[in-house]
Every structure is written in C-alpha cells, then in structure tokens.
Design an enzyme around this catalytic site. Structure first.
Site: not given
Ligand code: BG6
Ligand code: MG
Length: 212
Positions: A9, A11, A49, A118, A170
């Site tokens: 993973d 984030d 998101r 992202n 996580d």
């Molecule tokens: C995950 C995060 O990796 O990505 C989430 O743990 C998040 O909290 C999800 O909502 C989507 O991310 P993004 O960057 O596309 O808004």
């Molecule tokens: Mg994570």
C-alpha cells in the site's frame, strides 16, 4: 512463508501521506461545520475518495447533492495535492528505502497496490517513480478496498500467482482486500494492526526482512 512478490500500500506504508489526507479532509470538514477526528479518519484508510467523503458526511446535519459532493471531493483533492507539492525524496525514510533495496537484492518482485489516483504523482515526489516492478492504483480500479481488485491487478501486472504475493497494509480494508485476493496480509500501523484478519503484524517496516 512462500512468497515471491510484495505488494505495498502507498499512503501510510511507503510514506506518510496519510497525515496529509487527514489535514485536507479536516479543512473541508471544518469549513462545512462537520465533526471530524483521527478516529473517524482511520475509517478512511484504503477507501476511495468519494467513499471517504460519504463517511465524513455521515455527521453532516444536512444532505448534499451529487454535484456538491463532487465539488467537495475536488476541493479536498486540491488541498491534498498542494500539501503533496512540498514532498521530496527526503520524505522517504532511510528505513523504507533500504528495506525496499534489500528486498530487491533478495529477488522479490515489488509492486504498489493503492486506491489513490495520486499514486504516480506521490511516487515521483519521493523519488520512486521508476522503482517498482508494477503499479496498480486508483486509476486502474472500479472498486476500492476492501474489494481485492487493486491487488489482483498488481499480481496480474507482475505475472504472479496471488498465493505467492504478500501485501503490506495500514488499513483494515486493505487487509480484507489482501485476504479476499488469496494473498498473505501483513499489517503495519493504522487500523490494520490487530484487526483480526492479518496473517502477521509487523513491528516496523524493516521487520519485513525478518519475516519474508
Ligand atoms: C488511499 C487512502 O490510499 O487512497 C485513502 O488510504 C484515500 O484515505 C484513497 O481516500 C484515495 O486517494 P486519492 O489520492 O485518490 O484521493
Ligand atoms: Mg494506507
């Protein structure tokens, strides 16, 4: 453990962008007058998101149109991306970098399995744009964790049997996704730790080297 590939993973595992997700959601929730704290934030780990926004809006006193919700999600993402702009290779810890390099030396295939759209931007910021053997992210999937799709796609991109893949997560939703994909699930921090579905809790990122 019979394992030939490790899917990470992003984030909260490779880097601490989870704190930026929290700050960006907190700014939106405060503006809308909606209560939001770290405990609620834990439920957003691994979740897309729009699904994250729905969790935050559970505490809203009014309901919002789909158009308003899309605007809120965009507002949060803009705040989040502004925070990401300040990231650099210094935001990758020595522990994570050295562990990844050692795993590669030992011959493991290494991939990212993240719900985030992202992902590639973040990997570029921290100097890992070309490091991984495969990336499966929020732009590849139609269902976010706990659905196994993102890990299944990562395994396909590696040409690897899911049974030979270990996932580092996580998020409890990520541990559920890994198990649903038939993979070994390793919990690191967050609500993944001791969630009851993990195969093993990691004391630290580098303890991967002792476990694999
Ligand atoms: C995950 C995060 O990796 O990505 C989430 O743990 C998040 O909290 C999800 O909502 C989507 O991310 P993004 O960057 O596309 O808004
Ligand atoms: Mg994570």
């Amino acid at each position: 453990m019979n394992c030939k590939a490790v899917i990470f993973d992003l984030d909260g595992v490779i880097c601490f962008t989870d704190k930026y997700h929290y700050q960006a959601w907190k700014a939106l929730a405060d503006r809308l007058g909606i209560y939001f704290d770290e405990v609620i934030n834990n439920r957003l780990r691994g979740v897309s998101r729009m699904a994250s926004l729905e969790i935050i809006l559970e505490r809203a006193e009014k309901s919002y149109t789909e158009e308003e919700k899309l605007a809120f999600a965009e507002e949060k993402n803009n705040t989040y991306r502004n925070l990401l702009k300040n990231m650099s290779p210094a935001d990758l810890t020595d522990e994570v970098r050295e562990t990844l390099e050692e795993l590669r030396r030992r011959g493991y295939l290494l991939a990212i399995g993240s719900s985030s759209k992202n992902t590639r931007f973040i990997l570029g910021q921290i100097g890992l744009a070309t490091f991984f053997d495969a990336i499966a992210d929020g732009t590849d999937i139609t269902r976010s964790k706990p659905d196994p799709e993102v890990f299944q796609i990562a395994a396909q991109k590696l040409w690897m049997d899911p049974a030979l893949c270990a996932v580092v997560e996580d998020a409890k939703a990520g541990i559920q996704a890994a198990k649903a994909a038939g993979m070994t699930a390793l919990a690191l921090h967050g609500d993944a730790e001791n969630c009851g579905l993990e195969d093993c809790n990691l004391a630290s990122f580098s303890s991967l080297l002792d476990i694999l």
